[in-house]
Design an enzyme around this catalytic site. Structure first.
Site, mmCIF file in Angstrom:
data_model
loop_
_atom_site.group_PDB
_atom_site.id
_atom_site.type_symbol
_atom_site.label_atom_id
_atom_site.label_comp_id
_atom_site.label_asym_id
_atom_site.label_seq_id
_atom_site.Cartn_x
_atom_site.Cartn_y
_atom_site.Cartn_z
ATOM 1 N N GLU A 107 0.826 -1.211 0.000
ATOM 2 C CA GLU A 107 0.000 0.000 0.000
ATOM 3 C C GLU A 107 0.861 1.262 0.000
ATOM 4 O OE1 GLU A 107 -3.504 1.119 0.508
ATOM 5 O OE2 GLU A 107 -3.701 -0.677 -0.709
ATOM 6 N N LYS B 33 1.348 3.607 7.660
ATOM 7 C CA LYS B 33 2.354 2.558 7.413
ATOM 8 C C LYS B 33 3.655 3.178 6.881
ATOM 9 C CE LYS B 33 0.604 -1.582 8.373
ATOM 10 N NZ LYS B 33 1.259 -2.587 9.223
ATOM 11 N N TYR C 189 -4.447 4.655 6.105
ATOM 12 C CA TYR C 189 -3.713 3.442 6.480
ATOM 13 C C TYR C 189 -2.297 3.475 5.903
ATOM 14 C CZ TYR C 189 -2.203 -1.448 5.935
ATOM 15 O OH TYR C 189 -1.469 -2.613 5.932
HETATM 16 P P1 NAP Z 1 -5.385 -8.770 10.607
HETATM 17 O O1 NAP Z 1 -5.871 -10.153 10.349
HETATM 18 O O2 NAP Z 1 -6.342 -7.635 10.480
HETATM 19 O O3 NAP Z 1 -4.741 -8.747 12.077
HETATM 20 C C1 NAP Z 1 -4.430 -7.531 12.715
HETATM 21 C C2 NAP Z 1 -4.060 -7.802 14.154
HETATM 22 O O4 NAP Z 1 -3.819 -6.535 14.825
HETATM 23 C C3 NAP Z 1 -5.172 -8.503 14.965
HETATM 24 O O5 NAP Z 1 -4.575 -9.423 15.840
HETATM 25 C C4 NAP Z 1 -5.790 -7.336 15.741
HETATM 26 O O6 NAP Z 1 -6.417 -7.744 16.927
HETATM 27 C C5 NAP Z 1 -4.537 -6.534 16.056
HETATM 28 N N1 NAP Z 1 -4.836 -5.156 16.484
HETATM 29 C C6 NAP Z 1 -5.601 -4.248 15.844
HETATM 30 N N2 NAP Z 1 -5.640 -3.108 16.563
HETATM 31 C C7 NAP Z 1 -4.893 -3.298 17.679
HETATM 32 C C8 NAP Z 1 -4.555 -2.507 18.812
HETATM 33 N N3 NAP Z 1 -5.004 -1.258 18.953
HETATM 34 N N4 NAP Z 1 -3.757 -3.038 19.755
HETATM 35 C C9 NAP Z 1 -3.303 -4.303 19.635
HETATM 36 N N5 NAP Z 1 -3.593 -5.117 18.599
HETATM 37 C C10 NAP Z 1 -4.378 -4.615 17.620
HETATM 38 O O7 NAP Z 1 -4.145 -8.423 9.649
HETATM 39 P P2 NAP Z 1 -3.151 -9.423 8.864
HETATM 40 O O8 NAP Z 1 -3.698 -9.638 7.492
HETATM 41 O O9 NAP Z 1 -2.815 -10.570 9.732
HETATM 42 O O10 NAP Z 1 -1.882 -8.475 8.674
HETATM 43 C C11 NAP Z 1 -0.845 -8.447 9.650
HETATM 44 C C12 NAP Z 1 -0.038 -7.164 9.474
HETATM 45 O O11 NAP Z 1 0.528 -7.129 8.166
HETATM 46 C C13 NAP Z 1 -0.835 -5.871 9.598
HETATM 47 O O12 NAP Z 1 0.003 -4.902 10.191
HETATM 48 C C14 NAP Z 1 -1.152 -5.490 8.168
HETATM 49 O O13 NAP Z 1 -1.358 -4.089 8.058
HETATM 50 C C15 NAP Z 1 0.123 -5.949 7.487
HETATM 51 N N6 NAP Z 1 0.006 -6.330 6.078
HETATM 52 C C16 NAP Z 1 -0.927 -7.250 5.703
HETATM 53 C C17 NAP Z 1 -0.994 -7.647 4.382
HETATM 54 C C18 NAP Z 1 -2.000 -8.658 3.928
HETATM 55 O O14 NAP Z 1 -2.228 -8.760 2.702
HETATM 56 N N7 NAP Z 1 -2.569 -9.458 4.818
HETATM 57 C C19 NAP Z 1 -0.094 -7.112 3.437
HETATM 58 C C20 NAP Z 1 0.862 -6.208 3.877
HETATM 59 C C21 NAP Z 1 0.918 -5.832 5.200
HETATM 60 P P3 NAP Z 1 -7.973 -8.240 16.932
HETATM 61 O O15 NAP Z 1 -7.935 -9.670 16.494
HETATM 62 O O16 NAP Z 1 -8.368 -8.039 18.336
HETATM 63 O O17 NAP Z 1 -8.696 -7.365 15.954
HETATM 64 N N1 GDD Z 2 -12.661 -5.028 0.790
HETATM 65 C C1 GDD Z 2 -13.270 -4.887 -0.398
HETATM 66 N N2 GDD Z 2 -14.611 -5.129 -0.480
HETATM 67 N N3 GDD Z 2 -12.527 -4.542 -1.459
HETATM 68 C C2 GDD Z 2 -13.144 -4.439 -2.654
HETATM 69 C C3 GDD Z 2 -14.508 -4.680 -2.813
HETATM 70 C C4 GDD Z 2 -15.285 -5.026 -1.681
HETATM 71 O O1 GDD Z 2 -16.497 -5.240 -1.739
HETATM 72 N N4 GDD Z 2 -14.812 -4.521 -4.120
HETATM 73 C C5 GDD Z 2 -13.678 -4.194 -4.754
HETATM 74 N N5 GDD Z 2 -12.659 -4.130 -3.865
HETATM 75 C C6 GDD Z 2 -11.273 -3.751 -4.171
HETATM 76 C C7 GDD Z 2 -10.731 -2.636 -3.285
HETATM 77 O O2 GDD Z 2 -11.235 -1.370 -3.694
HETATM 78 C C8 GDD Z 2 -9.233 -2.815 -3.492
HETATM 79 O O3 GDD Z 2 -8.839 -2.148 -4.667
HETATM 80 C C9 GDD Z 2 -9.087 -4.326 -3.692
HETATM 81 O O4 GDD Z 2 -10.409 -4.842 -3.916
HETATM 82 C C10 GDD Z 2 -8.464 -5.068 -2.499
HETATM 83 O O5 GDD Z 2 -9.138 -4.677 -1.327
HETATM 84 P P1 GDD Z 2 -8.895 -5.418 0.071
HETATM 85 O O6 GDD Z 2 -9.089 -6.873 -0.076
HETATM 86 O O7 GDD Z 2 -9.731 -4.712 1.082
HETATM 87 O O8 GDD Z 2 -7.330 -5.230 0.330
HETATM 88 P P2 GDD Z 2 -6.383 -3.955 0.188
HETATM 89 O O9 GDD Z 2 -5.539 -4.180 -1.032
HETATM 90 O O10 GDD Z 2 -7.121 -2.691 0.293
HETATM 91 O O11 GDD Z 2 -5.469 -4.064 1.496
HETATM 92 C C11 GDD Z 2 -4.909 -5.308 1.899
HETATM 93 O O12 GDD Z 2 -3.634 -5.476 1.317
HETATM 94 C C12 GDD Z 2 -2.658 -4.507 1.710
HETATM 95 C C13 GDD Z 2 -1.360 -4.839 0.947
HETATM 96 O O13 GDD Z 2 -1.408 -4.292 -0.335
HETATM 97 C C14 GDD Z 2 -4.830 -5.290 3.424
HETATM 98 O O14 GDD Z 2 -4.435 -6.568 3.883
HETATM 99 C C15 GDD Z 2 -3.788 -4.294 3.927
HETATM 100 O O15 GDD Z 2 -3.618 -4.441 5.338
HETATM 101 C C16 GDD Z 2 -2.453 -4.574 3.215
HETATM 102 O O16 GDD Z 2 -1.488 -3.641 3.634
#
Ligand code: NAP
Ligand code: GDD
Length: 350
Positions: A127, A153, A149
């Protein structure tokens, strides 16, 4: 035995990372935040709930982070906790800054004060690149964040580098592109789709409403991505790495593929609903993971088609079991219909 502290152990990545580190022989500690109803379903689902040590802590409360680090005495901290849903960061922009941005500095300060030899992993993100970025994105592509967000980050990314260069802390950024799994939160688009496909297939729902179908993302498989986090902290020198599959696909393609796995024609069920559009959206993310491949020896195995299949099959399996009356830890039955959520982002007249 090495000790690891995972912030956000209840999230998708936290749960998979806990399982991965336990398999490596680590003693695993994880922070969770106190909620009125506990949220440990992912740890239970992976059968690791009884094997990890849980410490209550909130990123808004520095004293709780101090306590977590004192109790865990970690060799490595994996900082995964964040408000991670981009859409919601437009709803709660101040919270995004406090939690997702300043939370990083709070942890780094605790490391600096208590034990600067702790290795630190920051969950940075694709992002950061934002809109209009060059493709594919590498570690040296410039950043242009397009959401509260991403701005938070970006602050976390830089503060991680500042503590590395200024204080000599082994602090690294993993710039991870989107990674998904059956443990993904239901509001993220891939899981929203796989869950809806399962319900429609089983006659429990009729349609799926989505926003921007043209957005392209580089989607990988979360269990593989947590390995890269560990590899990043095992190197001789701290550094930053892009983790991706190198392929980009649109939301439309994901929907098409997911419905096809269930033998359905996506166009009959998917409706575009402008409530799910964002004030700003990123249209194209595609990562170049060459550095990770060369230096970490990491590369993705599960690509787009397989990923969609894994997710749809697992949601079909779960709803099938649920319909037979089976109970197991799982999020979907508790999730409210989006039509019942009153949010400034889901209003038509915004
Ligand atoms: P996630 O499933 O949304 O998990 C987020 C975690 O953060 C949960 O355990 C949540 O707790 C905790 N949290 C939220 N607010 C908090 C607070 N105020 N104090 C303490 N804990 C808090 O996210 P994820 O997909 O596992 O991603 C893990 C990390 O990688 C995040 O930092 C995300 O931004 C980053 N990231 C994710 C992706 C991706 O595609 N998944 C890509 C790039 C970076 P609860 O369970 O209580 O809500
Ligand atoms: N969530 C959501 N819901 N997204 C939608 C929808 C919908 O109904 N329809 C279309 N989208 C499009 C969003 O606008 C975005 O362009 C794309 O699908 C992906 O959305 P998300 O799955 O919500 O993920 P994200 O790319 O915004 O963010 C995730 O990936 C990031 C890494 O690139 C999150 O995991 C972030 O925490 C992470 O940093």
């Amino acid at each position: 035995m090495k000790r690891a502290l995972i912030t956000g152990i209840t999230g998708q990545d936290g749960a998979y990372l806990a399982q991965f580190l336990l398999d490596k022989g680590y003693q695993v500690y994880g922070t969770y935040r106190r909620l009125s109803t506990p949220n440990f379903w992912r740890l239970q689902y992976l059968d690791v709930f009884d094997k990890v040590n849980l410490i209550p802590a909130d990123l808004l409360d520095t004293s709780s982070i101090v306590e977590a680090v004192r109790v865990a005495q970690p060799d490595e901290i994996y900082h995964l906790a964040a408000q991670s849903f981009v859409f919601a960061s437009f709803e709660q922009p101040v919270g995004a800054g406090e939690i997702t941005g300043l939370g990083v500095t709070r942890i780094l300060e605790v490391i600096r004060e208590i034990n600067p030899s702790i290795r630190f992993y920051q969950a940075s993100t694709s992002e950061l690149y934002g809109r209009g970025s060059t493709i594919p994105q590498t570690e040296s592509t410039s950043f242009q964040p397009s959401s509260p967000y991403a701005a938070a980050k970006l602050y976390g990314y830089w503060v991680t580098r500042i503590y590395r260069e200024g204080y000599g802390i082994f602090a690294c950024n993993g710039i991870l592109f989107n990674h998904e799994s059956p443990l993904r939160g239901l509001e993220f688009v891939t899981r929203k789709i796989s869950n809806a496909v399962a319900k429609i297939t089983l006659g429990m729902d009729k349609e799926l409403r989505l926003g921007n179908l043209e957005a392209k993302r580089d989607w990988g498989y979360a269990p593989e991505y947590v390995e890269s986090m560990w590899l990043i902290l095992q190197q001789d020198k701290p550094d930053d790495y892009v983790i991706a599959t190198g392929e980009a696909h649109s939301v439309r393609e994901f929907a098409e593929r997911a419905f096809t796995v269930a033998g359905l024609d996506w166009e009959k069920y998917v409706k575009v609903d402008e409530r799910f559009l964002r004030p700003l959206d990123i249209n194209f993310l595609q990562g170049d993971y060459s550095k990770a491949r060369e230096k970490l020896g990491w590369q993705p195995k599960v690509k787009f088609d397989k990923l969609a299949e894994i997710m749809v099959r697992e949601d079909l399996n779960r709803w099938g079991r649920w319909l037979k009356g089976e109970k197991f830890p799982w999020d979907a039955p508790n999730y409210p219909s989006e039509d019942r959520i009153i949010s400034r982002m889901l209003k038509l007249d915004r």
